[in-house]
Design a protein around this motif. Sequence first.
Motif, PDB file in Angstrom:
ATOM      1  N   TRP A  11      39.442  42.603  46.668  1.00  0.00           N
ATOM      2  CA  TRP A  11      38.384  42.256  45.725  1.00  0.00           C
ATOM      3  C   TRP A  11      38.214  40.755  45.546  1.00  0.00           C
ATOM      4  N   GLU A  46      37.073  36.947  46.285  1.00  0.00           N
ATOM      5  CA  GLU A  46      35.838  36.416  46.867  1.00  0.00           C
ATOM      6  C   GLU A  46      36.008  36.284  48.378  1.00  0.00           C
ATOM      7  N   ARG A  93      38.337  39.839  40.267  1.00  0.00           N
ATOM      8  CA  ARG A  93      37.713  38.575  40.696  1.00  0.00           C
ATOM      9  C   ARG A  93      37.727  37.538  39.571  1.00  0.00           C
TER      10      ARG A  93
END
Length: 159
Positions: free
Chosen positions: A19, A21, A153
């Motif tokens: 998850w 970036e 994130r």
Amino acid sequence: MQMSEGVEWALHSCLSLTWAEQGEAVTAAKLAALYELPTAYLNKQLQALVRAGILISSSGPRGGFKLACDPGQVTVLDVVTAIEGRQEAFRCQEIARKGPGGRANVNYREACVASQAMRRAEMAWRRELAAQTLADLKGQVESRQPRTPELTRQQLAKP
């Protein structure tokens, strides 16, 4: 059979990296902070995943860890063996050779019904772990807890 806590830590770290970036390396400290784990010990698990080819690491100010390949190519068994090693869980010592009716010329690793039962059970366990990928686990988490990717994130983006 009992696995070390490193297996759990490694699986969750790998899921968290799914998850992250795109293209972002995540430090061991950030991954450790997600689960309130000791950074130094988690880093050892992450390094084992690097040696196994599951993660790649980079150094420097923007360094950290990333998945080395698509999550669909990494099985749960890959992660387990990266942390625990490839040795068999049951190691037949061929004690039947010394027991009633035992014979010196028999390979009891192959002939012993206890050894055979344990090997069959271990093979079933390994097949099950090999049948599940990080992508499968990721999909299950996202289905059960849809906010997890975004929350992860956000946590990883914190300085």
